[in-house]
Scaffold this motif. Structure first.
Motif, PDB file in Angstrom:
ATOM      1  N   GLN A 203       0.838  -1.203   0.000  1.00 51.99           N
ATOM      2  CA  GLN A 203       0.000   0.000   0.000  1.00 51.99           C
ATOM      3  C   GLN A 203       0.876   1.258   0.000  1.00 51.99           C
ATOM      4  O   GLN A 203       1.991   1.246   0.469  1.00 51.99           O
ATOM      5  CB  GLN A 203      -0.894  -0.004   1.230  1.00 51.99           C
ATOM      6  N   SER A 254      -7.550  -6.772   7.797  1.00 53.15           N
ATOM      7  CA  SER A 254      -8.430  -7.553   6.919  1.00 53.15           C
ATOM      8  C   SER A 254      -7.686  -8.066   5.683  1.00 53.15           C
ATOM      9  O   SER A 254      -8.180  -8.923   4.975  1.00 53.15           O
ATOM     10  CB  SER A 254      -9.635  -6.716   6.500  1.00 53.15           C
ATOM     11  N   SER A 255      -6.492  -7.529   5.420  1.00 57.99           N
ATOM     12  CA  SER A 255      -5.743  -7.960   4.243  1.00 57.99           C
ATOM     13  C   SER A 255      -4.814  -9.124   4.591  1.00 57.99           C
ATOM     14  O   SER A 255      -3.918  -9.000   5.429  1.00 57.99           O
ATOM     15  CB  SER A 255      -4.935  -6.776   3.691  1.00 57.99           C
ATOM     16  N   VAL A 281      -8.831 -10.601   9.825  1.00 64.54           N
ATOM     17  CA  VAL A 281     -10.290 -10.424   9.901  1.00 64.54           C
ATOM     18  C   VAL A 281     -10.654  -8.943   9.874  1.00 64.54           C
ATOM     19  O   VAL A 281      -9.798  -8.073  10.057  1.00 64.54           O
ATOM     20  CB  VAL A 281     -10.900 -11.034  11.201  1.00 64.54           C
TER      21      VAL A 281
END
Ligand code: SAH
Length: 396
Positions: A203, A254-255, A281
């Motif tokens: 990212q 979550s990734s 999660v």
């Protein structure tokens, strides 16, 4: 100054912000464009009374010109080299440029360094450029060459990662890639901790450099605590907490790719250390069942508001997220909470966090007020550049 530049004449009264050195010209402020114009062109901006105001890069969009000089100059190779040299000199003064323990820092912070549309992050020899304007993109090779002349052997490669940050990419079809050499090295040090950084697929430019000083502060608060690092990405805050003597550290993102990188980075720094666990999660899901489990919680979510239109929803999001932490943290716990949304002001963020505290009904005290570090300077005439804000809160 080159005489063949296209001129942009502003409407009466629309010259005030440029006269106060704010570097943006909005499309609605333009009265007339004299000459032919294409995206990325250098243009000269004039008031309605024909006063010279500045030179900037033209772009189709709400911000029509990003001004990089308020003086009449020739924006040639030496002009850009001198700007880059000033930015580098400041990082040298900050003690970041030749630092045995930290070799990752922001080298150019767009408007904050007088170069709107240009971000350059330095990763142990490799400069990763991220352009937000076509004008900067068109001169990327020149910028890389100038940087090489300034930094010499301290610069081994320059990678351009603008494919997703440039506007109107359909017209230009940018492809990420090395502008100068290429480099297999991707391990960096931050205050002595090791991180594998994947600038090609990760990212932003690969790492959230802007949290460096705040991660270090976590280290000071971590001793003996059970720590939850929410939105952990590659685990930055987690390892500082571990080094600070945390009892256990749970990292949530979550990734799955981010969690893999976090696991790699644990192995680099604390091989076999059983205190650390990762969970791939959703944050809101995870936070449904953490009553009295933690006494240090870090909340560093992605920008909830990317533009003004989503501001009210974003503020609700911050309120809820923080309320969940306040409600469930153990007595005597500490919450580190952040917002990196540019459109959420410090005041609005505080209000949202305060509302979250009120919902929980707990007694909450502000211990520290946090911001972006010095290598992410804010141009005093461009307060929009102040995007990262955080609070450290004590929950009785
Ligand atoms: N604290 C990190 C940076 C966080 S960036 C550091 O110091 O490096 C924000 C992270 O939030 C990203 O890694 C993204 O994958 C994750 N994320 C986004 N939405 C999420 C959600 N709903 N639940 C959990 N993680 C989420």
């Amino acid at each position: 100054m080159k005489s063949n530049l296209t001129s942009i004449i502003l409407k009466s009264g629309k010259d005030q912000s440029l006269k106060r050195f704010h570097p943006w010209v909005f499309s609605g402020a333009i009265k007339k464009i004299k000459g032919s114009i294409a995206e990325g062109d250098v243009v000269a901006v004039y008031s309605n009374k024909d006063e010279f105001l500045g030179l900037g890069h033209y772009q189709v969009g709400s911000i029509a010109v990003r001004v990089f000089s308020f003086e009449q100059v020739d924006p040639d190779f030496d002009f850009w080299k001198s700007k880059l040299a000033k930015a580098f000199a400041m990082r040298e003064q900050l003690g970041l440029a030749a630092n045995a323990g930290t070799n990752v820092y922001r080298l150019v912070n767009a408007e904050g360094d007088g170069m709107p549309g240009l971000i350059i992050d330095y990763y142990n020899g490799v400069a990763v450029m991220q352009m937000h304007s076509i004008g900067m993109y068109l001169i990327r090779e020149k910028l890389a060459e100038a940087l090489k002349e300034i930094m010499g052997t301290a610069l081994t490669a320059v990678y351009d990662k603008s494919a997703k940050t440039l506007p109107f990419k359909a017209d230009i079809k940018p492809v990420n890639g090395y502008v100068l050499a290429n480099s297999p090295v991707n391990q960096v040090l931050e205050y002595g901790l090791k991180f594998n950084v994947d600038w090609e697929n990760g990212q932003k430019t690969g790492f959230f450099i802007d949290q460096r000083e705040n991660r270090r502060l976590v280290e000071h608060y971590a001793k003996g605590r059970d720590v939850l690092n929410m939105f952990c990405y590659t685990g930055g805050f987690s390892f500082f907490a571990m080094r600070g003597g945390a009892n256990l550290v749970h990292s949530v993102d979550s990734s799955a790719r981010a969690i893999d990188l976090a696991n790699e980075n644990v192995a680099l720094n604390f091989p076999g250390d059983k205190r650390h666990q990762t969970f791939a999660v959703d944050a809101f899901e995870y936070m449904q069942g953490i009553k009295n489990k933690y006494d240090l919680i870090i909340l560093d979510p992605p920008a909830f508001a990317k533009h003004r239109g989503t501001l009210p929803r974003a503020l609700q999001g911050y309120k809820k997220l923080n309320a969940r932490a306040f409600e469930q943290i153990r007595p005597g716990g500490v919450v580190f909470t952040f917002s990196c949304s540019q459109v959420v002001s410090k005041e609005k963020f505080r209000e949202a966090v305060f509302s979250g505290a009120a919902i929980s009904g707990r007694t909450v005290k502000v211990l520290n007020q946090l911001a972006q570090p010095a290598d992410h300077p804010v141009n005093i005439y461009h307060p929009e550049g102040e995007y990262l804000k955080g609070l450290v809160l004590y929950v009785e």
